[in-house]
Design an enzyme around this catalytic site. Structure first.
Site, PDB file in Angstrom:
ATOM      1  N   ASP A 150      12.711 -10.799  34.141  1.00 15.81           N
ATOM      2  CA  ASP A 150      13.003  -9.390  33.936  1.00 15.81           C
ATOM      3  C   ASP A 150      13.979  -8.890  34.992  1.00 15.81           C
ATOM      4  O   ASP A 150      14.977  -8.218  34.704  1.00 15.81           O
ATOM      5  CB  ASP A 150      11.688  -8.607  33.992  1.00 15.81           C
TER       6      ASP A 150
ATOM      7  N   ASP B 185      14.111 -15.856  45.372  1.00 10.60           N
ATOM      8  CA  ASP B 185      14.913 -15.114  46.334  1.00 10.60           C
ATOM      9  C   ASP B 185      16.269 -15.778  46.535  1.00 10.60           C
ATOM     10  O   ASP B 185      17.306 -15.106  46.590  1.00 10.60           O
ATOM     11  CB  ASP B 185      14.180 -14.949  47.660  1.00 10.60           C
TER      12      ASP B 185
ATOM     13  N   ASP C  57      18.428  -8.295  34.646  1.00 14.38           N
ATOM     14  CA  ASP C  57      19.089  -7.029  34.930  1.00 14.38           C
ATOM     15  C   ASP C  57      20.149  -7.197  36.010  1.00 14.38           C
ATOM     16  O   ASP C  57      21.190  -6.520  35.984  1.00 14.38           O
ATOM     17  CB  ASP C  57      18.066  -5.975  35.351  1.00 14.38           C
TER      18      ASP C  57
ATOM     19  N   TYR D  65       2.932  -9.702  33.056  1.00 14.93           N
ATOM     20  CA  TYR D  65       2.947  -8.694  32.012  1.00 14.93           C
ATOM     21  C   TYR D  65       1.934  -8.983  30.901  1.00 14.93           C
ATOM     22  O   TYR D  65       1.944  -8.345  29.859  1.00 14.93           O
ATOM     23  CB  TYR D  65       4.344  -8.600  31.385  1.00 14.93           C
TER      24      TYR D  65
ATOM     25  N   LYS E  76       8.658 -19.474  42.351  1.00 15.21           N
ATOM     26  CA  LYS E  76       8.276 -19.241  43.749  1.00 15.21           C
ATOM     27  C   LYS E  76       7.072 -20.121  44.049  1.00 15.21           C
ATOM     28  O   LYS E  76       6.038 -19.682  44.550  1.00 15.21           O
ATOM     29  CB  LYS E  76       7.959 -17.759  43.975  1.00 15.21           C
TER      30      LYS E  76
END
Length: 344
Positions: free
Chosen positions: A236, A212, A240, A132, A179
């Protein structure tokens, strides 16, 4: 006296900000509010600028800013939202996104197993770098040969400082989520900073999961986590997910912090929800819980706990909006929290 900047924003932003300010006023903090009601999409559409340098001059001296929501369907791209959120995060160097997640009542959990419902954890997300950051570009735009690139930016300073913050708020443990097996360069940087942070905080239990695997673990047993620390984009998504496990986006509050300067931006994470704007049904609890985070930030942990206790009591009584199974409107749900606050 402390000054708190307030940006009600767009859509349901002003609707949920009003009861949040009522709660803030009821706490009796030694603070005044400076409401920037003109910072919204209407101003952007009229002038091409939503947040001016004069606005920033009003916000910069404030230790805290309360934001309702920004976003408008009349705008076809993200330039407006970024002009407010990204500008504030970068101008104030709010490098920590702090998302505490707590299940307020068993009936709100989507998990079938009762022993795994009681989520009570924190997502600490790096807030100024990553995908971002806005680094990237495109060429041959709009053609069949278009190439687009967004850079996943990580710096040693940025990673190290957010890791240290995660350790500072841990009660029992910190889990790094990355990751690194696939995103090698940034992953190696995060891993080196992680090992150094572990050395600096030897008394805190630690673990590591790829993103994951972390998502699967959260969906099956969120009680396994205390603090999760991760980069901007993974944080992010995972924040959520945890919000959904705790009753939905309507009870999800967040803080954007610079622990060094002591500045913070506090906001519900539900967005401007233009589809229900003006209907009077928006859930004000995330905005009210953002006020609890703000009070805590100002050194009033006792008042923050009063607010959380009042929210828990209102939820338990079913004095909530339809998204949480109640029948109250926005104003009535805010009044229910105020009533519980008065009883406390």
């Amino acid at each position: 006296m402390t000054t708190i900047a307030v940006i009600p924003g767009d859509g349901i932003g002003p609707e949920v900000t009003a009861p949040a300010l009522d709660v803030l006023d009821a706490l009796g903090l030694d603070a005044r509010t400076d409401v920037l009601g003109h910072v919204n999409a209407d101003t952007y559409l009229r002038t091409g600028q939503a947040l001016s340098e004069a606005d920033l001059d009003r916000i910069r001296p404030c230790r805290a800013t309360l934001l309702g929501a920004v976003g408008d369907p009349r705008l076809g791209d993200t330039a407006y939202v970024r002009s407010i959120l990204t500008t504030l995060r970068l101008e104030l160097d709010l490098y920590v996104n702090y998302r505490p997640v707590k299940l307020w009542h068993d009936r709100l959990s989507p998990l079938r197993e009762p022993s795994r419902r009681a989520v009570d954890c924190v997502i600490v997300r790096e807030n100024t770098e990553g995908l971002y950051s806005g680094v990237g570009g495109s060429t041959r735009t709009g053609t069949d040969h278009e190439i687009a690139m967004d850079v996943d930016l990580s710096t040693h300073q940025g990673v190290a400082r957010v890791l240290d913050f995660a350790f500072s708020v841990a009660r029992t443990s910190v889990c790094l989520v990355d990751k690194a097996n696939a995103v090698r360069n940034g992953g190696q940087l995060w891993q080196r900073c992680w090992r150094a942070a572990q050395d600096r905080h030897p008394h805190v239990a630690t673990s590591h999961l790829y993103v994951d695997a972390a998502a699967m673990r959260l969906a099956t047993d969120p009680t396994a986590f205390d603090v999760i620390v991760t980069n901007n984009s993974y944080g992010d998504i995972l924040s959520d997910l945890t919000a959904a496990l705790a009753g939905g986006i309507g009870v999800a509050a967040s803080a954007n912090l610079n622990p060094t300067t002591g500045q913070g931006l506090f906001e519900p994470v539900h967005g401007s929800a233009p589809d229900i704007a003006g209907a009077g049904t928006a859930n004000p609890l995330a905005a009210i819980l953002s006020v609890a985070l703000l009070a805590e930030h100002l050194g009033r942990a006792d008042q923050a706990e009063r607010v959380r206790g009042a929210v828990a009591a209102a939820v338990a009584r079913g004095h909530v909006t339809p998204d949480l199974g109640g029948s109250l409107g926005t104003k009535e749900a805010g009044a229910a929290v105020l009533a519980e606050l008065a009883r406390a």
